[in-house]
Every structure is written in C-alpha cells, then in structure tokens.
Design a protein around this motif. Structure first.
Motif, PDB file in Angstrom:
ATOM      1  N   ILE B  92      65.509  -3.997 119.994  1.00 36.18           N
ATOM      2  CA  ILE B  92      66.674  -3.231 119.519  1.00 36.18           C
ATOM      3  C   ILE B  92      66.498  -1.745 119.830  1.00 36.18           C
ATOM      4  O   ILE B  92      67.460  -1.043 120.143  1.00 36.18           O
ATOM      5  CB  ILE B  92      66.950  -3.496 118.014  1.00 36.18           C
ATOM      6  N   ASN B  93      65.256  -1.240 119.747  1.00 36.31           N
ATOM      7  CA  ASN B  93      65.026   0.163 120.086  1.00 36.31           C
ATOM      8  C   ASN B  93      65.410   0.430 121.538  1.00 36.31           C
ATOM      9  O   ASN B  93      66.005   1.453 121.853  1.00 36.31           O
ATOM     10  CB  ASN B  93      63.557   0.536 119.869  1.00 36.31           C
ATOM     11  N   ARG B  96      69.252   0.179 122.025  1.00 40.55           N
ATOM     12  CA  ARG B  96      69.973   1.329 121.439  1.00 40.55           C
ATOM     13  C   ARG B  96      69.929   2.562 122.335  1.00 40.55           C
ATOM     14  O   ARG B  96      70.777   3.444 122.211  1.00 40.55           O
ATOM     15  CB  ARG B  96      69.390   1.671 120.074  1.00 40.55           C
ATOM     16  N   THR B  97      68.927   2.641 123.210  1.00 39.54           N
ATOM     17  CA  THR B  97      68.873   3.827 124.074  1.00 39.54           C
ATOM     18  C   THR B  97      70.063   3.867 125.026  1.00 39.54           C
ATOM     19  O   THR B  97      70.364   4.907 125.595  1.00 39.54           O
ATOM     20  CB  THR B  97      67.567   3.862 124.906  1.00 39.54           C
ATOM     21  N   GLU B 120      64.930  15.687 121.272  1.00 41.51           N
ATOM     22  CA  GLU B 120      64.081  14.789 120.494  1.00 41.51           C
ATOM     23  C   GLU B 120      63.956  13.381 121.089  1.00 41.51           C
ATOM     24  O   GLU B 120      62.859  12.941 121.430  1.00 41.51           O
ATOM     25  CB  GLU B 120      64.602  14.712 119.052  1.00 41.51           C
ATOM     26  N   ALA B 121      65.082  12.688 121.214  1.00 43.58           N
ATOM     27  CA  ALA B 121      64.989  11.294 121.667  1.00 43.58           C
ATOM     28  C   ALA B 121      64.610  11.169 123.149  1.00 43.58           C
ATOM     29  O   ALA B 121      63.761  10.345 123.487  1.00 43.58           O
ATOM     30  CB  ALA B 121      66.282  10.552 121.359  1.00 43.58           C
ATOM     31  N   GLN B 124      60.811  11.901 123.120  1.00 45.93           N
ATOM     32  CA  GLN B 124      59.982  11.021 122.297  1.00 45.93           C
ATOM     33  C   GLN B 124      60.149   9.550 122.641  1.00 45.93           C
ATOM     34  O   GLN B 124      59.207   8.769 122.520  1.00 45.93           O
ATOM     35  CB  GLN B 124      60.313  11.231 120.804  1.00 45.93           C
ATOM     36  N   VAL B 125      61.358   9.155 123.027  1.00 48.43           N
ATOM     37  CA  VAL B 125      61.615   7.732 123.276  1.00 48.43           C
ATOM     38  C   VAL B 125      61.502   7.403 124.766  1.00 48.43           C
ATOM     39  O   VAL B 125      60.845   6.444 125.144  1.00 48.43           O
ATOM     40  CB  VAL B 125      63.007   7.331 122.748  1.00 48.43           C
ATOM     41  N   MET B 173      70.839  10.881 125.987  1.00 46.41           N
ATOM     42  CA  MET B 173      70.166   9.628 126.318  1.00 46.41           C
ATOM     43  C   MET B 173      70.834   8.935 127.504  1.00 46.41           C
ATOM     44  O   MET B 173      70.448   7.829 127.873  1.00 46.41           O
ATOM     45  CB  MET B 173      70.153   8.697 125.101  1.00 46.41           C
TER      46      MET B 173
END
Lengths: 218, 261
Positions: B92-93, B96-97, B120-121, B124-125, B173
């Motif tokens: 799911i992570n 969601r991106t 941030e995302a 970090q992601v 994103m």
C-alpha cells in the motif's frame, strides 16, 4: 544563628555529593526517556504482545512506591544472583520509575497530534515507522516538553532516596557530615540549595529546547 | 503489437471501483459502488453530507479499507486481500506513491517549512537526489504561485496558501491520480478561487482527478463527468450540463435545488 564557618568549610563536600546526584540523574533521565518512549509506542501498538506488557509496566511502577522498587532491586535481586552496586541499582530503579511516568506523558503527546497529520503522511506513501519518526514524534515533542520537564524535576529530587542504599550522593553526604559536625540545619539547608540549583538548571535547559520548537509561532 | 499494447493500456480506465462496500460497524456507508474513471478524466463527486463521497475517495488510496469489492488504480489492485499485514503495508505504501491526496484541513506538516513539506516524501520515500528534487519543488511552488513562501512555516500562511502548498506537496510525488477531498470547504470565501484555479490548471494538463466538492460552479466548468451520490449509492451520473440543467432523478433535483438556492 547560621554557622557560616561550617557552611563555607563544608560546602565543597556537598558539591561533590551534588555531582554524584547530577550523574545519577542524567543517566537515569536518558535511560528513562528511552524506556518511556519504548513503553509509549508499545502501549499505542495494536499488537497485544506489545500493548499489554507496556500497560503492565506502567501500571506496576505507578502503583508501587519508588523506595520499595529500589529495595527490591538492591536487596531483593541478589537472591537471584543479580547483584548491582548502589549506583547502578539506583540508576535502574530511577530509570524504570521515571520511564513509566514518561510513557504516559509521551503517549498523551502522540495522541494529541491531529489524526490528519498521519493521514497526510500515509497518503504520500510514508510507512508507519517513517510517519511516527518524521511527522508525529517531532510534533508530539512540542507538547511533551513541559510535562516531561516536570518528570525530570521529580526525578532529580527522587535521587535522594538512593541515599538509603548507601550511595553517597547529596543527601547522604549531608547526613554523614551532620554526624561529625552536629549542624543538621546548615547541612540540610546546603543540600536543599544544591537540589534547587540542579532542578532549576534542568528547567531552564528544557525551556531552551522548547523555544526551538516554535515553527513560526510567535 | 507494441502499438496495440499501448492503445489498450491507454483505453484501460485509470481507476476502477467494483462493487465497493464500506461499513463502519453496523452502518453501511458505501453500498456497492461501481465506477470507472478514465485517464485524464476529471470526475466530480457531489451529494449531501453523509452520502459517502469522502469515504469513497478515501477507499481509493485505502485510507479507509473497503469492507468489500475491488479498487484498481492504473491496472493495479489496491485493496489486496491476499497479502499478510506486513506485505500489505509494503504494497500500500508503494501504491500510494502514485496517488496524491489533498485534504479539507490541508494537513501540512507544521514543524516543516513550505519547501521541507514538499521535499519530505520524495526524499524519504522515493530517496530522490535532494538537489534535483529541490529544483523541481521550486518549480511546483512557482506553479501554485508561492515561490516566495518557500521558507515560511505553514502557520504563517493563509488557508488558501496552505492548500496550494498541499497540492504542490502531493504533486511532488509525480502522481498519476489526484484525489481532492472537499479542499475548499475550510477556506474563507475569498480564498476559494485561488485554490480552484490551481486545480483547473491541473485538469487542463491532463491529470486524472476525483474531486469531492460543494463548488457547483467548479464542477460545471471543469468536470468531464459529475456523479451524484446519496445514502452510499450512485444516484445519477453524466456530463455537468446534463446533471445541472436536466437531472433525471428526483433525489438529484432536490439536492441541486437545496445547494443552488
């Protein structure tokens, strides 16, 4: 009348005791913070194997006196082959004790961060752990600092109980000097002043940290 | 063969909801929704409060996990039931991106500056190179008209500005879908326009969007399709003109009479 000569002469001895108090306070404070954070995250977890041990820890510590906890560790544990010296017995008891109170403080702070923050973070693909570390905890910190400061001050004062297990910190230093000087008022007064200095410094230091988390608020 | 493959991929809807159900306890909020959103389509969801439109939106990126049915985005099943919790979290992570979401209450990170919110995302992601992403973030800020606010904290911005930053944060994103959940409902009336303008620009660029809103003017201007929901079901759908000037269903007529009064 105060015997100023006694005060001036013995003050350095008490400062030495105060340094031991400071040392045990700082170590217990750091370990207690770690214990509090872990326990808070456990209690907030939906995993029952984390949640219930966390709840049990906080419950058992908060419902028993620190002095009894200290005696169990120092006098009780050797029965099972675990002998800690007075210093580390004190650290262990104080860290566990303050950790339980910190856990509740930290848990409250985490819960007070609006739910929308986690939703925004998760919607960007950030994991639960990343969300906790980068988004929730920094915001919780701002709310936690004042009550945490309260716990720190209590911890510093509670270190005086460690005098009962022969650790020569500030209180026991004062007591021992009374044995040779017969000046209880002067000795305890000096101890009190030194405790007040330590706790006030802790409060001021935390105020500094608090001022760094304004994030544009005036 | 390659060409047909691309064609069929383009024809495949971006979002497919199949018999989507969601209950909170005994309260069934979504009662079997079937809906497809094409690529580059702007779909506006309207309906009375409690009709389930926000819940529907939140099921698309699994902020609410559906009780039943299937959610598929860009050919990938979102609410996979075959995965163990840990594997599902990973899944799911990642899913969601590809989806950006904008909320009614902005939900900017208050402890981070505007620029940090946007970085941030992606850092970090997606672990993207900060230098490259900073240039991109500034471009996005420029696009929403807030380049000069990059070092401000959210609390120093107006609601409209915060919401525009929130849109930029989601866009950073590079999502293929944007979900808007009543994004102007918490704004002062004079700030609504600036946010809608950004959304209009996004629609014009071909972003696939689902927009839950009470802004009927926006729906009429920008939507390719309007879906009217009530009591957890789709009552009526059609092009804006149809729905607004010539609704078929009694329930739709009543709702429009109430909001356009």
């Amino acid at each position: 009348m105060l015997d100023w000569q006694v005060i001036i002469h013995y003050f350095p001895f008490l400062v030495k005791g105060a340094l031991i108090t400071l040392e045990i306070s700082v170590i217990s404070l750091i370990l207690g913070l770690a214990a509090g954070l872990v326990a808070a995250l456990c209690i907030l977890s939906t995993n029952p194997f984390l949640h219930w041990p966390g709840r049990f820890y906080v419950w058992i510590i908060r419902s028993t006196p620190l002095l009894v906890q200290l005696f169990i560790i120092y006098f009780g544990l050797p029965q099972f082959g675990i002998s800690l010296n007075p210093f580390w017995s004190g650290v262990l008891a104080l860290a566990l004790n303050t950790g339980a109170y910190n856990a509740e403080t930290i848990r409250g702070g985490i819960l007070a961060v609006p739910k929308g923050q986690q939703e925004a973070s998760r919607s960007l693909g950030m994991s639960k752990v990343l969300t906790m570390r980068r988004i929730v905890l920094p915001q919780a910190m701002r709310l936690i600092i004042p009550p945490l400061g309260n716990n720190f001050v209590i911890l510093i004062k509670d270190t005086s109980l460690v005098s009962t297990i022969t650790l020569v910190e500030l209180t026991l230093t004062a007591q021992r000097l009374i044995g040779s000087t017969y000046k209880p008022f002067e000795m305890y007064l000096m101890a009190a002043v030194l405790y007040a200095i330590l706790t006030t410094c802790a409060a001021l230091l935390l105020g500094q940290v608090e001022r760094r988390t304004t994030w544009g608020h005036v | 063969m390659n060409a047909t493959k691309i064609l069929s991929k383009n024809e495949e809807p971006m979002i497919i909801l199949h018999n989507l159900r969601k209950s909170f306890g005994n309260n069934e909020v979504l009662k079997g929704i079937n809906l497809e959103v094409a690529r580059s389509e702007v779909l506006v969801l309207i309906g009375p409060s409690g009709s389930g439109k926000s819940t529907l939106l939140r099921c698309v990126n699994n902020l609410e996990s559906p009780t039943g049915g299937e959610v598929t985005v860009d050919g990938e099943r979102v609410n996979r039931t075959d995965l163990k919790p840990r594997a599902f979290q990973k899944h799911i992570n990642r899913v969601r991106t590809h989806m950006g979401m904008v909320f009614q209450h902005f939900n900017l990170f208050p402890h981070k500056t505007v620029l940090e919110n946007i970085l941030e995302a992606p850092t970090q992601v997606l672990h993207r190179n900060p230098e490259e992403i900073i240039a991109e973030a500034l471009e996005l800020l420029d696009k929403v008209g807030l380049a000069e606010k990059k070092d401000s904290y959210p609390v120093q911005l107006s609601g409209g500005q915060q919401q525009r930053v929130a849109i930029a944060r989601a866009l950073a994103m590079r999502p293929s879908v944007m979900l808007f959940d009543e994004v102007t409902s918490a704004l002062d009336p004079e700030l609504v326009g600036e946010v809608l303008l950004v959304m209009e620009g996004l629609a014009a660029e071909g972003m696939t969007m689902i927009v839950v809103t009470h802004e009927m003017g926006f729906a009429e201007r920008v939507a390719n399709r309007v879906v009217f929901m009530a009591e957890g079901q789709i009552v009526e759908e059609g092009v804006p003109k149809e729905i607004f000037s010539n609704p078929r269903e009694e329930r739709t007529k009543r709702f429009l009479a109430d909001v356009l009064k």
